[in-house]
Design a protein around this motif. Structure first.
Motif, PDB file in Angstrom:
ATOM      1  N   SER A   9       0.870  -1.174   0.162  1.00  0.00           N
ATOM      2  CA  SER A   9      -0.087  -0.093  -0.140  1.00  0.00           C
ATOM      3  C   SER A   9       0.995   1.362   0.096  1.00  0.00           C
ATOM      4  CB  SER A   9      -0.890   0.011   1.423  1.00  0.00           C
ATOM      5  OG  SER A   9      -1.398   1.246   1.286  1.00  0.00           O
ATOM      6  N   PRO A  10       0.565   2.236  -0.974  1.00  0.00           N
ATOM      7  CA  PRO A  10       1.374   3.340  -0.985  1.00  0.00           C
ATOM      8  C   PRO A  10       0.969   4.284   0.443  1.00  0.00           C
ATOM      9  CG  PRO A  10      -0.279   3.375  -2.735  1.00  0.00           C
ATOM     10  CD  PRO A  10      -0.297   1.917  -2.073  1.00  0.00           C
ATOM     11  N   TYR A  11      -0.191   4.246   0.551  1.00  0.00           N
ATOM     12  CA  TYR A  11      -0.896   4.928   1.832  1.00  0.00           C
ATOM     13  C   TYR A  11      -0.053   4.606   3.067  1.00  0.00           C
ATOM     14  CZ  TYR A  11      -4.401   6.631  -1.217  1.00  0.00           C
ATOM     15  OH  TYR A  11      -5.172   7.183  -2.356  1.00  0.00           O
ATOM     16  N   VAL A  12       0.367   3.281   3.028  1.00  0.00           N
ATOM     17  CA  VAL A  12       0.878   2.643   4.290  1.00  0.00           C
ATOM     18  C   VAL A  12       2.413   3.119   4.347  1.00  0.00           C
ATOM     19  CG1 VAL A  12       1.683   0.504   5.651  1.00  0.00           C
ATOM     20  CG2 VAL A  12      -0.659   0.798   4.760  1.00  0.00           C
ATOM     21  N   ARG A  13       2.899   3.017   3.126  1.00  0.00           N
ATOM     22  CA  ARG A  13       4.381   3.125   2.739  1.00  0.00           C
ATOM     23  C   ARG A  13       4.726   4.781   3.424  1.00  0.00           C
ATOM     24  NH1 ARG A  13       8.074   2.628  -2.652  1.00  0.00           N
ATOM     25  NH2 ARG A  13      10.092   2.307  -1.468  1.00  0.00           N
ATOM     26  N   ARG A  14       3.890   5.467   3.121  1.00  0.00           N
ATOM     27  CA  ARG A  14       4.204   6.903   3.202  1.00  0.00           C
ATOM     28  C   ARG A  14       4.510   7.076   4.819  1.00  0.00           C
ATOM     29  NH1 ARG A  14      -1.207  10.221   1.425  1.00  0.00           N
ATOM     30  NH2 ARG A  14      -0.683   9.503  -0.388  1.00  0.00           N
ATOM     31  N   ILE A  15       3.573   6.260   5.741  1.00  0.00           N
ATOM     32  CA  ILE A  15       3.704   6.469   7.002  1.00  0.00           C
ATOM     33  C   ILE A  15       4.971   5.830   7.609  1.00  0.00           C
ATOM     34  CG2 ILE A  15       2.623   5.998   9.414  1.00  0.00           C
ATOM     35  CD1 ILE A  15       1.281   8.342   7.520  1.00  0.00           C
ATOM     36  N   ARG A  16       5.358   4.766   6.911  1.00  0.00           N
ATOM     37  CA  ARG A  16       6.346   3.807   7.228  1.00  0.00           C
ATOM     38  C   ARG A  16       7.643   4.815   6.837  1.00  0.00           C
ATOM     39  NH1 ARG A  16       6.504  -1.676   4.685  1.00  0.00           N
ATOM     40  NH2 ARG A  16       8.245  -2.092   6.018  1.00  0.00           N
ATOM     41  N   MET A  17       7.801   5.299   5.830  1.00  0.00           N
ATOM     42  CA  MET A  17       9.006   6.134   5.402  1.00  0.00           C
ATOM     43  C   MET A  17       8.948   7.256   6.423  1.00  0.00           C
ATOM     44  SD  MET A  17       8.805   5.556   1.315  1.00  0.00           S
ATOM     45  CE  MET A  17       9.827   7.181   1.167  1.00  0.00           C
ATOM     46  N   LEU A  18       7.913   7.817   6.605  1.00  0.00           N
ATOM     47  CA  LEU A  18       7.923   9.086   7.660  1.00  0.00           C
ATOM     48  C   LEU A  18       8.312   8.678   9.107  1.00  0.00           C
ATOM     49  CD1 LEU A  18       6.986  12.011   8.174  1.00  0.00           C
ATOM     50  CD2 LEU A  18       4.906  10.878   9.213  1.00  0.00           C
ATOM     51  N   LEU A  19       8.122   7.463   9.627  1.00  0.00           N
ATOM     52  CA  LEU A  19       8.443   6.761  10.668  1.00  0.00           C
ATOM     53  C   LEU A  19      10.023   6.170  10.731  1.00  0.00           C
ATOM     54  CD1 LEU A  19       5.037   5.623  12.104  1.00  0.00           C
ATOM     55  CD2 LEU A  19       6.664   7.615  13.088  1.00  0.00           C
ATOM     56  N   ALA A  20      10.663   6.113   9.497  1.00  0.00           N
ATOM     57  CA  ALA A  20      11.858   5.553   9.423  1.00  0.00           C
ATOM     58  C   ALA A  20      12.769   5.563  10.452  1.00  0.00           C
ATOM     59  CB  ALA A  20      12.488   5.912   8.147  1.00  0.00           C
ATOM     60  N   PRO A  45     -13.756   0.878  11.221  1.00  0.00           N
ATOM     61  CA  PRO A  45     -15.047   0.498  10.148  1.00  0.00           C
ATOM     62  C   PRO A  45     -14.894   0.898   8.907  1.00  0.00           C
ATOM     63  CG  PRO A  45     -15.206   2.373  11.796  1.00  0.00           C
ATOM     64  CD  PRO A  45     -13.985   1.923  12.057  1.00  0.00           C
ATOM     65  N   THR A  46     -13.974   1.841   8.507  1.00  0.00           N
ATOM     66  CA  THR A  46     -13.734   2.269   6.971  1.00  0.00           C
ATOM     67  C   THR A  46     -13.297   1.133   6.207  1.00  0.00           C
ATOM     68  OG1 THR A  46     -11.658   3.034   6.987  1.00  0.00           O
ATOM     69  CG2 THR A  46     -13.402   4.846   7.633  1.00  0.00           C
ATOM     70  N   ARG A  47     -12.700   0.229   7.003  1.00  0.00           N
ATOM     71  CA  ARG A  47     -11.975  -1.142   6.356  1.00  0.00           C
ATOM     72  C   ARG A  47     -10.997  -0.832   5.360  1.00  0.00           C
ATOM     73  NH1 ARG A  47     -17.193  -2.711   7.596  1.00  0.00           N
ATOM     74  NH2 ARG A  47     -17.472  -4.871   8.150  1.00  0.00           N
ATOM     75  N   LYS A  48     -10.119   0.240   5.663  1.00  0.00           N
ATOM     76  CA  LYS A  48      -8.973   0.728   4.853  1.00  0.00           C
ATOM     77  C   LYS A  48      -7.976   0.947   5.856  1.00  0.00           C
ATOM     78  CE  LYS A  48     -11.605   3.805   1.798  1.00  0.00           C
ATOM     79  NZ  LYS A  48     -11.607   5.382   1.068  1.00  0.00           N
ATOM     80  N   ILE A  49      -6.749   0.938   5.187  1.00  0.00           N
ATOM     81  CA  ILE A  49      -5.388   0.893   5.682  1.00  0.00           C
ATOM     82  C   ILE A  49      -4.826   2.045   5.170  1.00  0.00           C
ATOM     83  CG2 ILE A  49      -4.949  -1.540   6.441  1.00  0.00           C
ATOM     84  CD1 ILE A  49      -3.786  -1.752   3.656  1.00  0.00           C
ATOM     85  N   PRO A  50      -3.821   2.699   6.006  1.00  0.00           N
ATOM     86  CA  PRO A  50      -3.318   2.324   7.369  1.00  0.00           C
ATOM     87  C   PRO A  50      -4.274   2.873   8.300  1.00  0.00           C
ATOM     88  CG  PRO A  50      -2.226   4.253   6.447  1.00  0.00           C
ATOM     89  CD  PRO A  50      -3.235   4.202   5.348  1.00  0.00           C
ATOM     90  N   MET A  51      -3.908   2.227   9.402  1.00  0.00           N
ATOM     91  CA  MET A  51      -4.514   2.639  10.706  1.00  0.00           C
ATOM     92  C   MET A  51      -3.357   2.723  11.853  1.00  0.00           C
ATOM     93  SD  MET A  51      -7.030  -0.199  11.606  1.00  0.00           S
ATOM     94  CE  MET A  51      -6.440  -1.831  11.058  1.00  0.00           C
ATOM     95  N   ILE A  59      -6.108   5.880  14.752  1.00  0.00           N
ATOM     96  CA  ILE A  59      -6.433   7.013  13.716  1.00  0.00           C
ATOM     97  C   ILE A  59      -6.415   5.937  12.561  1.00  0.00           C
ATOM     98  CG2 ILE A  59      -5.380   9.038  12.638  1.00  0.00           C
ATOM     99  CD1 ILE A  59      -5.674   9.273  15.669  1.00  0.00           C
ATOM    100  N   PHE A  60      -7.380   6.675  11.736  1.00  0.00           N
ATOM    101  CA  PHE A  60      -7.921   5.699  10.519  1.00  0.00           C
ATOM    102  C   PHE A  60      -7.158   5.968   9.074  1.00  0.00           C
ATOM    103  CE2 PHE A  60     -12.308   5.362  12.870  1.00  0.00           C
ATOM    104  CZ  PHE A  60     -11.775   4.347  13.622  1.00  0.00           C
ATOM    105  N   ASP A  61      -6.700   7.069   8.944  1.00  0.00           N
ATOM    106  CA  ASP A  61      -6.217   7.762   7.518  1.00  0.00           C
ATOM    107  C   ASP A  61      -4.807   8.207   7.540  1.00  0.00           C
ATOM    108  OD1 ASP A  61      -7.414   8.679   4.742  1.00  0.00           O
ATOM    109  OD2 ASP A  61      -6.372  10.339   5.803  1.00  0.00           O
ATOM    110  N   SER A  62      -4.220   7.911   6.531  1.00  0.00           N
ATOM    111  CA  SER A  62      -2.946   8.262   6.560  1.00  0.00           C
ATOM    112  C   SER A  62      -2.570   9.697   6.633  1.00  0.00           C
ATOM    113  CB  SER A  62      -2.114   7.982   5.045  1.00  0.00           C
ATOM    114  OG  SER A  62      -2.678   8.709   3.811  1.00  0.00           O
TER     115      SER A  62
END
Length: 192
Positions: A9-20, A45-51, A59-62
């Protein structure tokens, strides 16, 4: 802190890179498996990642995760132009996700149908604007907006979602930033 998401997921990846350079736990979910889907539904409940789960806070959204981390880690807030850049990036990303899901559902996304036409039109226009912004050096600083752009562009290449020959500045942006912290360890190609 626990970050729930998937490696591709590119949305998950952006947070992973931010938290490197930050201590946190990454929980890799296969959101289509029964067990991991149950975890996703239970937490979001949105059934989306990341959280992000931090003690009792979920927190539900990147973009909200970024805002939360700005406060928690005292990161710089986004400027209005950077907010607009992220809106552009998210628009292209969302349209490409929709097209990918439709392809995986058996639809021919090259059909002359309103939904597909709108998505393709949006992606093409946004990439053209981002190309101009990169040429104007709007992404020279390595910040959250630049991380989001990198994640979008590398995900496009990873999934082979859009022809990028017409965007030399965007291609150069990826090449110039591929050695940044967190890029290699969050590469979607590691998902197997």
């Amino acid at each position: 802190m626990k970050l729930f998401g998937s490696i591709p997921s590119p949305y998950v990846r952006r947070i992973r890179m931010l938290l490197a350079d930050t201590s946190y736990e990454f929980v890799n979910l296969n959101i289509f498996s029964e067990q991991d889907r149950a975890t996703l539904v239970r937490l979001n409940p949105t059934r989306k990642i990341p959280m992000l789960v931090d003690q009792e806070q979920v927190i539900f959204d990147s973009n909200l995760i970024y805002r939360y981390l700005c406060q928690k880690l005292q990161l710089p807030a986004l400027s209005w132009p950077q907010e607009n850049q992220i809106i552009l990036i998210n628009a292209a990303n969302d349209s490409l996700v929709e097209l990918l899901i439709c392809q995986r559902s058996g639809f021919d996304t090259k059909d002359d149908k309103l939904f597909f036409n709108l998505q393709r039109e949006r992606v093409g226009e946004v990439l053209a604007v981002l190309e101009q912004q990169v040429r104007a050096q709007a992404f020279n600083d390595w910040n959250y907006a630049a991380i989001c752009l990198y994640c979008l562009l590398d995900w496009i290449a990873f999934r082979n979602l859009w022809p990028m020959d017409a965007f030399p500045a965007l291609n150069e942006f990826v090449s110039a930033n591929q050695h940044r912290p967190g890029v290699a360890s969050s590469d979607p190609r590691l998902a197997g």
